[in-house]
Design an enzyme around this catalytic site. Structure first.
Site, PDB file in Angstrom:
ATOM      1  CG  HIS A  66      20.979  28.846  11.822  1.00 62.92           C
ATOM      2  ND1 HIS A  66      20.335  28.798  10.606  1.00 62.92           N
ATOM      3  CD2 HIS A  66      20.236  28.094  12.676  1.00 62.92           C
ATOM      4  CE1 HIS A  66      19.266  28.027  10.710  1.00 62.92           C
ATOM      5  NE2 HIS A  66      19.173  27.597  11.944  1.00 62.92           N
ATOM      6  CE  LYS A  77      17.081  29.546  13.948  1.00 61.62           C
ATOM      7  NZ  LYS A  77      15.809  29.988  13.321  1.00 61.62           N
ATOM      8  CB  SER A  97      19.920  25.163   9.227  1.00 56.18           C
ATOM      9  OG  SER A  97      19.523  24.365   8.114  1.00 56.18           O
TER      10      SER A  97
END
Length: 307
Positions: free
Chosen positions: A127, A156, A99
């Site tokens: 991610h 996200k 991250s």
């Protein structure tokens, strides 16, 4: 409720696993799932740069936790060789894209290592989901690696909120009944769960967006060093701009904000001492004109720093 089950069926299909379970957040999912899967008498191998939620899940599990050097498969292997026989169950835990540095975990080598030592592999794809792999399925899918458990977030690339765990049906049922952050927490709002299948449908068909994101990423990684900024080599949309000391990172962040660019300053303890940075994350919603403005702002700040 039915929207939750429909969302879980859609997530399992998307991730190409048997079953999934919705959580209220990525933090809750990692803390709950890891502490449900291992406990006293078990062994966990954790990358030193894993996300805080993974670290806390390992600690709260009360399993024995051994931390291996970042992305160092040989170090992880040495730890397993020395200690695997002492534990009932072993679990290797890693982010797929880290991250703060935006670099990639050696997932294929970790899968082979876990198989060699009869250990499970737990991968946090927070991610990478939406960004990497066929249909945005993550780095594991891109590398054709099948973890035993995958964590994904909805807040996200999917544009919602919450998280999910996917695995075999037996593992998911175990987590559903043992994860305290699931059992003793309010569930995802039904309206939000109902949006998950549509978000997945859009994500799978977002190849144009992923290509645009890749172009933005490459441009930032190419042009920021040309302006004199320290950007480590990499290929993901997490673009760290290293500035060293906390005061420098926050001063540059404030100067950019004055010019209309929000570049988040990151300081210890989130990152190690001496590595304070800006963390840039372009999106597919940004345009070339947006990046022009960002790079113009960085150029102006660089000029100020040289005075």
């Amino acid at each position: 409720m039915s929207p939750h089950r429909e969302a879980e069926l859609a997530l399992a299909r998307f991730a190409e696993h048997e079953s999934s379970l919705l959580f209220s957040s990525g933090y809750a999912a990692n803390v709950g799932a890891i502490s449900a899967l291992v406990g006293p008498g078990d062994l966990v191998l954790s990358d030193t740069l894993n996300h805080a939620s993974l670290i806390d899940g390992c600690r709260l599990s009360r399993a024995r936790v051994l931390v291996y050097r970042h992305a160092d498969v040989e170090h992880a292997a040495a730890l397993l060789a020395a200690h695997r026989h002492e534990a009932r169950t072993a679990l290797v835990v890693t982010d797929s894209i880290f991250s703060m540095d935006g670099d990639l975990a050696p997932l294929a080598a970790l899968r082979a290592l876990a198989d060699r030592f009869d250990a499970g592999l737990y991968v946090d794809e927070a991610h990478a989901l939406g960004v990497r792999g066929p249909g945005g399925r993550g780095l594991s899918a891109e590398l054709d690696v099948r973890p035993d458990v995958v964590l994904g977030t909805l807040g996200k690339a999917l544009g919602l909120a919450g998280a999910f765990v996917v695995s075999s049906s037996d593992v998911v049922r175990l987590v559903e009944n043992r994860a305290r952050s699931f059992v003793f927490s309010t569930g995802t709002p039904p309206a939000l769960a109902a949006a998950v299948p549509t978000a997945l449908h859009l994500l799978e068909r977002a190849d144009d967006g992923r290509a645009r994101l890749a172009r933005h990423t490459a441009r930032l990684r190419r042009e920021l060093p040309a302006l004199g900024f320290d950007v480590p080599d990499g290929e993901t949309p997490i673009v760290p701009v290293l500035l060293g000391e906390p005061a420098a990172a926050m001063r540059v962040s404030a100067a950019l904000l004055e010019r209309g660019v929000f570049a988040h300053g990151i300081r210890p303890p989130t990152v190690p001492q001496g590595t304070s940075r800006l963390r840039l994350v372009p999106t597919a919603a940004h345009t070339d004109e947006h990046l022009d403005r960002v790079l113009d702002a960085f150029a102006a700040v660089a000029a100020d720093l040289r005075r």
